[in-house]
Scaffold this active site. Sequence first.
Site, PDB file in Angstrom:
ATOM      1  N   GLU A 116       0.953  -1.542   0.137  1.00  0.00           N
ATOM      2  CA  GLU A 116      -0.215   0.069   0.483  1.00  0.00           C
ATOM      3  C   GLU A 116       0.937   1.410  -0.116  1.00  0.00           C
ATOM      4  OE1 GLU A 116      -2.702  -0.892  -0.628  1.00  0.00           O
ATOM      5  OE2 GLU A 116      -3.765  -2.337   0.066  1.00  0.00           O
ATOM      6  N   HIS A 139      -2.809   2.259   7.946  1.00  0.00           N
ATOM      7  CA  HIS A 139      -3.927   1.309   8.323  1.00  0.00           C
ATOM      8  C   HIS A 139      -3.750   0.299   8.274  1.00  0.00           C
ATOM      9  CE1 HIS A 139      -6.889  -0.698   4.880  1.00  0.00           C
ATOM     10  NE2 HIS A 139      -5.306  -1.864   4.872  1.00  0.00           N
ATOM     11  N   HIS A 141      -7.277  -3.096   9.826  1.00  0.00           N
ATOM     12  CA  HIS A 141      -8.635  -3.500   9.573  1.00  0.00           C
ATOM     13  C   HIS A 141      -9.626  -4.176  10.689  1.00  0.00           C
ATOM     14  CE1 HIS A 141      -6.455  -5.754   6.206  1.00  0.00           C
ATOM     15  NE2 HIS A 141      -6.714  -4.403   5.730  1.00  0.00           N
ATOM     16  N   GLU A 169     -17.161  11.871  22.959  1.00  0.00           N
ATOM     17  CA  GLU A 169     -15.682  12.108  22.949  1.00  0.00           C
ATOM     18  C   GLU A 169     -15.124  12.442  21.353  1.00  0.00           C
ATOM     19  OE1 GLU A 169     -14.458   8.912  24.992  1.00  0.00           O
ATOM     20  OE2 GLU A 169     -16.164  10.254  25.509  1.00  0.00           O
ATOM     21  N   HIS A 210     -13.209  -2.965   3.575  1.00  0.00           N
ATOM     22  CA  HIS A 210     -11.593  -3.152   3.574  1.00  0.00           C
ATOM     23  C   HIS A 210     -10.944  -2.656   4.714  1.00  0.00           C
ATOM     24  CE1 HIS A 210      -7.183  -3.563   1.783  1.00  0.00           C
ATOM     25  NE2 HIS A 210      -6.812  -3.378   3.279  1.00  0.00           N
TER      26      HIS A 210
HETATM   27  O1  2HA Z   1      -0.918  -5.090   3.099  1.00  0.00           O
HETATM   28  O2  2HA Z   1      -3.915  -3.849   4.799  1.00  0.00           O
HETATM   29  O3  2HA Z   1      -4.170  -3.529   2.373  1.00  0.00           O
HETATM   30  C1  2HA Z   1      -2.258  -5.548   3.318  1.00  0.00           C
HETATM   31  C2  2HA Z   1      -3.284  -4.577   3.335  1.00  0.00           C
HETATM   32  C3  2HA Z   1      -3.838  -4.573   2.125  1.00  0.00           C
HETATM   33 ZN    ZN Z   2      -5.726  -3.606   4.051  1.00  0.00          ZN
END
Ligand code: 2HA
Ligand code: ZN
Length: 271
Positions: A116, A139, A141, A169, A210
């Site tokens: 990414e 980033h 998940h 908050e 995602h």
């Molecule tokens: O690196 O999260 O978006 C793995 C991920 C891809």
């Molecule tokens: Zn990801």
Amino acid sequence: MKDILTAPFVREMTATTANMYRLGWDERNGGNISYLLDERQVGEYLNLKKVIRTIPTGFRADALIGKIFIVTGTGKYFKNVETDPETNLGIIRIAKDGETAELLWGFCDGGKFTSELPAHLMSHMARLKVDPENRVVMHSHPTYTLAMNYVHELDEKKFTHTLWEMCTECIVVFPDGIGILPWMVCGTNAIGEATAKKMEEFRLVVWGMHGIYGVGKNLDEAFGLIETVEKAAQIYMLTCNRPRVNTIKDCELVALAESFGVKYRKDFLNL
Ligand code: 2HA
Ligand code: ZN
């Protein structure tokens, strides 16, 4: 030269990735972080003239030429960063051509930066224009945020508004709201460009079904933004199947934002 494994930026990266892994947000190789470093500080730990190898990035980042980042590696697990930072992390500098990364440390098994990287570097460029203090792009998940993506409309106003209602908050922590991209193929320049465009306006961007991106001037700030969204999403997921008896009203959200003196998205309220 000081030992790089004792550098505060390496320690912070190992602590943060371990923390995110244990929260269940970054399964397997999920998630990635890039952190813009201070050249002088890195120079205390590494010979900046010594490039281990060069790696093409596949896109131009002229505004970042000469900038140094510590980044997580592609295919690497957050779970393993703590025990083996030199394999799972790398320190790269954007070369003079703007499209090559010079590896200064790490990825010692021959690996390379996160898939990414386009979204990260393009987001750094976008955020630095709005906030010269920005250093981190993160980033992840997170479970409830992702769950919410499947049952809540992916509309920036409605999604932000719902989260603002979930914890007192929220409007204070992310008054600028959340940008949302539809589901897209990840790891591409196209999703990188779309993310960076949203970053001109938002510090949080959801990638539909995602995960999420958060930014900040340090790891705590980026983490804290995502953590607050995730907490609110958890409350939403725990309550969305039940009748709503109480809520924080829009007039109360205004009172909060005004009391804390934050500049909030008025157009995300139903006033
Ligand atoms: O690196 O999260 O978006 C793995 C991920 C891809
Ligand atoms: Zn990801």
